[in-house]
Design an enzyme around this catalytic site. Structure first.
Site, PDB file in Angstrom:
ATOM      1  N   HIS A   1      34.448  33.618   1.385  1.00 54.74           N
ATOM      2  CA  HIS A   1      33.199  33.333   2.096  1.00 54.74           C
ATOM      3  C   HIS A   1      32.318  32.435   1.229  1.00 54.74           C
ATOM      4  CE1 HIS A   1      29.473  33.801   4.266  1.00 54.74           C
ATOM      5  NE2 HIS A   1      30.168  34.298   5.274  1.00 54.74           N
TER       6      HIS A   1
ATOM      7  N   GLU B   1      33.796  28.077   8.597  1.00 55.01           N
ATOM      8  CA  GLU B   1      32.364  28.360   8.615  1.00 55.01           C
ATOM      9  C   GLU B   1      31.601  27.244   7.893  1.00 55.01           C
ATOM     10  OE1 GLU B   1      31.680  32.904   9.175  1.00 55.01           O
ATOM     11  OE2 GLU B   1      31.582  32.408   7.059  1.00 55.01           O
TER      12      GLU B   1
ATOM     13  N   ASN C   1      30.679  40.379  10.570  1.00 54.21           N
ATOM     14  CA  ASN C   1      30.484  40.477   9.121  1.00 54.21           C
ATOM     15  C   ASN C   1      29.051  40.952   8.894  1.00 54.21           C
ATOM     16  OD1 ASN C   1      30.174  40.132   6.395  1.00 54.21           O
ATOM     17  ND2 ASN C   1      30.443  37.902   6.396  1.00 54.21           N
ATOM     18  N   TRP C   2      28.928  42.216   8.548  1.00 55.58           N
ATOM     19  CA  TRP C   2      27.578  42.799   8.402  1.00 55.58           C
ATOM     20  C   TRP C   2      26.855  42.258   7.175  1.00 55.58           C
ATOM     21  CZ3 TRP C   2      28.052  48.826   9.447  1.00 55.58           C
ATOM     22  CH2 TRP C   2      28.567  49.029  10.729  1.00 55.58           C
ATOM     23  N   LYS C   3      27.577  41.652   6.259  1.00 52.03           N
ATOM     24  CA  LYS C   3      26.990  41.208   4.985  1.00 52.03           C
ATOM     25  C   LYS C   3      26.264  42.387   4.324  1.00 52.03           C
ATOM     26  CE  LYS C   3      27.019  36.514   6.684  1.00 52.03           C
ATOM     27  NZ  LYS C   3      26.423  35.189   6.679  1.00 52.03           N
TER      28      LYS C   3
ATOM     29  N   GLY D   1      23.668  31.301   9.304  1.00 55.25           N
ATOM     30  CA  GLY D   1      22.340  31.911   9.226  1.00 55.25           C
ATOM     31  C   GLY D   1      21.189  30.954   9.518  1.00 55.25           C
TER      32      GLY D   1
ATOM     33  N   SER E   1      26.188  30.917  12.966  1.00 57.19           N
ATOM     34  CA  SER E   1      25.205  31.040  14.044  1.00 57.19           C
ATOM     35  C   SER E   1      25.832  31.203  15.429  1.00 57.19           C
ATOM     36  CB  SER E   1      24.233  29.855  14.022  1.00 57.19           C
ATOM     37  OG  SER E   1      23.480  29.869  12.826  1.00 57.19           O
TER      38      SER E   1
ATOM     39  N   GLU F   1      29.272  32.440   0.737  1.00 53.69           N
ATOM     40  CA  GLU F   1      28.274  33.169  -0.065  1.00 53.69           C
ATOM     41  C   GLU F   1      28.892  33.649  -1.371  1.00 53.69           C
ATOM     42  OE1 GLU F   1      27.052  35.830   3.067  1.00 53.69           O
ATOM     43  OE2 GLU F   1      26.161  34.130   4.118  1.00 53.69           O
TER      44      GLU F   1
ATOM     45  N   GLY G   1      27.823  36.833  11.762  1.00 50.28           N
ATOM     46  CA  GLY G   1      26.914  37.558  10.890  1.00 50.28           C
ATOM     47  C   GLY G   1      25.779  38.173  11.690  1.00 50.28           C
ATOM     48  N   GLY G   2      24.665  37.472  11.779  1.00 48.86           N
ATOM     49  CA  GLY G   2      23.435  37.992  12.386  1.00 48.86           C
ATOM     50  C   GLY G   2      23.631  38.669  13.739  1.00 48.86           C
TER      51      GLY G   2
HETATM   52  P1  13P Z   1      25.710  33.996  10.937  1.00 48.98           P
HETATM   53  O1  13P Z   1      26.434  34.369  12.191  1.00 48.98           O
HETATM   54  O2  13P Z   1      24.569  34.895  10.611  1.00 48.98           O
HETATM   55  O3  13P Z   1      25.366  32.530  10.928  1.00 48.98           O
HETATM   56  O4  13P Z   1      26.761  34.218   9.726  1.00 48.98           O
HETATM   57  C1  13P Z   1      28.018  33.643   9.800  1.00 48.98           C
HETATM   58  C2  13P Z   1      28.849  34.143   8.694  1.00 48.98           C
HETATM   59  O5  13P Z   1      28.667  33.783   7.548  1.00 48.98           O
HETATM   60  C3  13P Z   1      29.881  35.143   9.022  1.00 48.98           C
HETATM   61  O6  13P Z   1      30.729  35.375   7.949  1.00 48.98           O
END
Ligand code: 13P
Length: 256
Positions: free
Chosen positions: A100, A172, A10-12, A178, A218, A102, A239-240
């Site tokens: 999600h 999640e 997930n590149w966000k 993050g 993470s 977010e 994500g990251g």
């Molecule tokens: P991180 O891997 O950066 O913690 O993000 C997880 C996430 O929200 C994937 O959708």
């Protein structure tokens, strides 16, 4: 039948054109070195602005599928700033991330709206990746399982057993996203086991055994092997660590 693992990036809100190209090229090179028969299902979820480019780069690469980070469930019309399922399908998008934390927290998305999206996605023949997870406060007050059960029950409302079996869930925990602090693998496994019980209660044990449930929060190359060794965890939503080709390819290897 064993559930096929998924590694989803997930590149966000990251990556311009040049960065998106470098990342997709790097992933394609990395996976060209791997045994295709052992690979997990690999999914990338670029921003809308990078979707066309990602679609074009992977059009002859069946080992990578595209996901969108969001969708509007309405077919078309006056929804400024939104993108429809027809538009996503036009770019060969197969999956859509919904629910999600977010989007729930920053954009006030309700369980009902997430359910509306899930139904529209499935009606179009795409697959929702339905996210759920608790805050630190909820975890500390012991309501994690009931909170997640409620999110999943509401997201799957009026969805047929056949469609539920195709869907993907991502657990999640919000406090792990993050933060660099991944949920303990055994605890993630336990919580995902609870989600599977919710699905069994809503449908049947057969559907619960089929639905794929990912862990996100993470996930890193250093955590993936232990996470993938857990029987309930079917993969990662990352994500990251999905933003650099070498670490994303390491995650794919960790799921082989
Ligand atoms: P991180 O891997 O950066 O913690 O993000 C997880 C996430 O929200 C994937 O959708």
């Amino acid at each position: 039948m064993a559930r096929r693992p998924i590694i989803a990036g997930n590149w966000k809100m990251n990556n311009n054109k040049a960065q998106a190209k470098e990342l997709v090229d790097g992933i394609m090179y990395g996976i060209s070195q791997l045994d295709a028969s052992k690979m997990p299902e690999v999914i990338i979820a670029p921003t809308y602005t990078a979707l066309w480019q990602a679609y074009d780069l992977i059009k002859n690469e069946p080992k990578i599928a595209l996901a969108a980070q969001n969708v509007n469930p309405n077919p078309s019309g006056a929804y400024t700033g939104e993108v429809s399922l027809d538009m996503l399908a036009d770019f060969n998008v197969k999956f859509v991330i919904i629910g999600h934390s977010e989007r729930r927290q920053m954009f006030n998305e309700s369980d009902e709206f997430i359910n509306e999206k899930a139904k529209a996605i499935l009606a179009k023949g795409l697959i929702p990746i339905i996210c759920c997870g608790e805050t630190l406060e909820q975890r500390e007050s012991g309501v994690t399982d009931t909170h997640i059960a409620s999110q999943i029950t509401k997201a799957l409302k009026d969805i047929s057993a056949e469609d539920a079996a195709k869907s993907v869930i991502a657990y999640e925990p919000i406090w792990a996203i993050g933060t660099g602090k991944s949920c303990d693998a055994k605890e993630a496994n336990r919580t995902i086991g609870e989600i599977r019980k919710v699905v069994a209660k809503l449908y049947s044990q057969d559907i619960a055994d089929k639905i794929r449930i990912l862990y996100g929060g993470s996930v890193k190359p250093s955590t993936i092997v232990e996470q993938m060794a857990q029987p309930e965890i079917d993969g990662g939503l990352i994500g990251g660590a999905s933003l650099k080709a070498d670490s994303f390819v390491e995650l794919i290897k960790g799921a082989m």
